[in-house]
Design an enzyme around this catalytic site. Structure first.
Site, PDB file in Angstrom:
ATOM      1  N   SER A   1       2.087   5.217  -7.386  1.00 14.73           N
ATOM      2  CA  SER A   1       2.546   4.221  -8.232  1.00 14.73           C
ATOM      3  C   SER A   1       1.169   4.035  -9.332  1.00 14.73           C
ATOM      4  O   SER A   1       1.423   3.646 -10.465  1.00 14.73           O
ATOM      5  CB  SER A   1       2.865   3.002  -7.625  1.00 14.73           C
ATOM      6  OG  SER A   1       3.989   3.265  -6.785  1.00 14.73           O
TER       7      SER A   1
ATOM      8  N   LYS B   1      -4.350 -12.104  -2.407  1.00  8.85           N
ATOM      9  CA  LYS B   1      -4.600 -11.234  -3.366  1.00  8.85           C
ATOM     10  C   LYS B   1      -3.766 -11.157  -4.628  1.00  8.85           C
ATOM     11  O   LYS B   1      -2.530 -10.923  -4.512  1.00  8.85           O
ATOM     12  CB  LYS B   1      -4.513  -9.635  -2.699  1.00  8.85           C
ATOM     13  CG  LYS B   1      -5.638  -9.466  -1.535  1.00  8.85           C
ATOM     14  CD  LYS B   1      -5.818  -8.000  -1.334  1.00  8.85           C
ATOM     15  CE  LYS B   1      -6.340  -7.911   0.020  1.00  8.85           C
ATOM     16  NZ  LYS B   1      -5.870  -6.563   0.612  1.00  8.85           N
TER      17      LYS B   1
ATOM     18  N   ARG C   1       0.906  12.006   1.694  1.00  5.66           N
ATOM     19  CA  ARG C   1       0.852  13.053   0.610  1.00  5.66           C
ATOM     20  C   ARG C   1      -0.026  14.104   0.450  1.00  5.66           C
ATOM     21  O   ARG C   1       0.196  15.446   0.769  1.00  5.66           O
ATOM     22  CB  ARG C   1       0.643  12.100  -0.820  1.00  5.66           C
ATOM     23  CG  ARG C   1       1.825  11.792  -1.235  1.00  5.66           C
ATOM     24  CD  ARG C   1       1.231  10.564  -2.519  1.00  5.66           C
ATOM     25  NE  ARG C   1       0.326   9.590  -1.999  1.00  5.66           N
ATOM     26  CZ  ARG C   1       0.228   8.577  -2.489  1.00  5.66           C
ATOM     27  NH1 ARG C   1       1.084   8.131  -3.462  1.00  5.66           N
ATOM     28  NH2 ARG C   1      -0.785   7.688  -1.964  1.00  5.66           N
TER      29      ARG C   1
ATOM     30  N   HIS D   1       8.886   7.711  -3.093  1.00  7.60           N
ATOM     31  CA  HIS D   1       9.197   6.762  -2.000  1.00  7.60           C
ATOM     32  C   HIS D   1      10.813   7.151  -1.926  1.00  7.60           C
ATOM     33  O   HIS D   1      11.251   7.026  -0.582  1.00  7.60           O
ATOM     34  CB  HIS D   1       9.335   5.236  -2.655  1.00  7.60           C
ATOM     35  CG  HIS D   1       7.995   4.891  -3.093  1.00  7.60           C
ATOM     36  ND1 HIS D   1       7.595   4.249  -4.077  1.00  7.60           N
ATOM     37  CD2 HIS D   1       6.814   4.741  -2.076  1.00  7.60           C
ATOM     38  CE1 HIS D   1       6.203   3.659  -4.215  1.00  7.60           C
ATOM     39  NE2 HIS D   1       5.876   3.985  -2.911  1.00  7.60           N
TER      40      HIS D   1
END
Ligand code: PNS
Length: 163
Positions: free
Chosen positions: A129, A41, A91, A17
């Protein structure tokens, strides 16, 4: 170029990031690093306050960055602040379908909002992550992939969760 937004979950921030944020900050006058989360959520390892603190700390060397959090729509957040560009790191092939759908949905919501993709630096191209959380939860080292403070907090938080 004026303002860009780098949205994400940042749970927690990684060097992948930070690399994208640094490069976006060299390209745009102001970069907004914004944590988006859906209160409906549950989930996430870190609270929004903790994510904000870690993101602020990891990007404090970038002068033209603003760090924030929101529970709303990305397109509304951008429109309210005159931000015209979303910058996202891409990515590998696996990211493409998900990112493609999000870019098209954001275009549907606001046709003036552009999404630009930056290829991640090769050294972070496999870093996510969620994978870091898994590695850390099994006692593996994530040194060099996240700032030292994030690594320390990951270890503490995962230990606390196990207790
Ligand atoms: O780091 P992530 O999990 O890939 O980030 C996803 C994020 C935060 C960019 C995405 O969930 C998002 O934009 N959330 C804000 C809500 C929204 O605008 N949803 C519709 C966009 S497709």
């Amino acid at each position: 170029m004026p303002h860009a937004i780098c949205p994400g979950s940042f749970d927690p921030v990684t060097y992948g990031h930070v690399d994208i944020l640094e490069r976006a900050a060299r390209t745009f006058d102001t970069v907004w690093a914004v944590i988006f989360h859906n209160p409906e959520k549950n989930g996430g390892l870190f609270s929004i306050e903790e994510r904000l603190e870690l993101l602020r700390d990891a990007t404090k060397h970038i002068p033209n960055i603003r760090v924030d959090a929101s529970t709303g729509l990305l397109s509304s957040y951008a429109a309210e602040r005159g931000i015209g560009v979303i910058v996202k790191g891409l990515r590998a092939f696996s990211d493409f379908e998900y990112e493609f759908k999000m870019a098209l949905m954001n275009k549907h919501l606001d046709e003036k909002l552009e999404t630009l993709f930056m290829m991640t630096a090769t050294e972070y191209s496999y870093v996510s992550s969620s994978m870091l959380k898994e590695v850390c939860s099994f006692g593996g080292s994530v040194a060099g992939l996240v700032p030292p403070r994030v690594e320390q907090r990951l270890v503490e938080q995962l230990r606390r969760k196990r207790e």
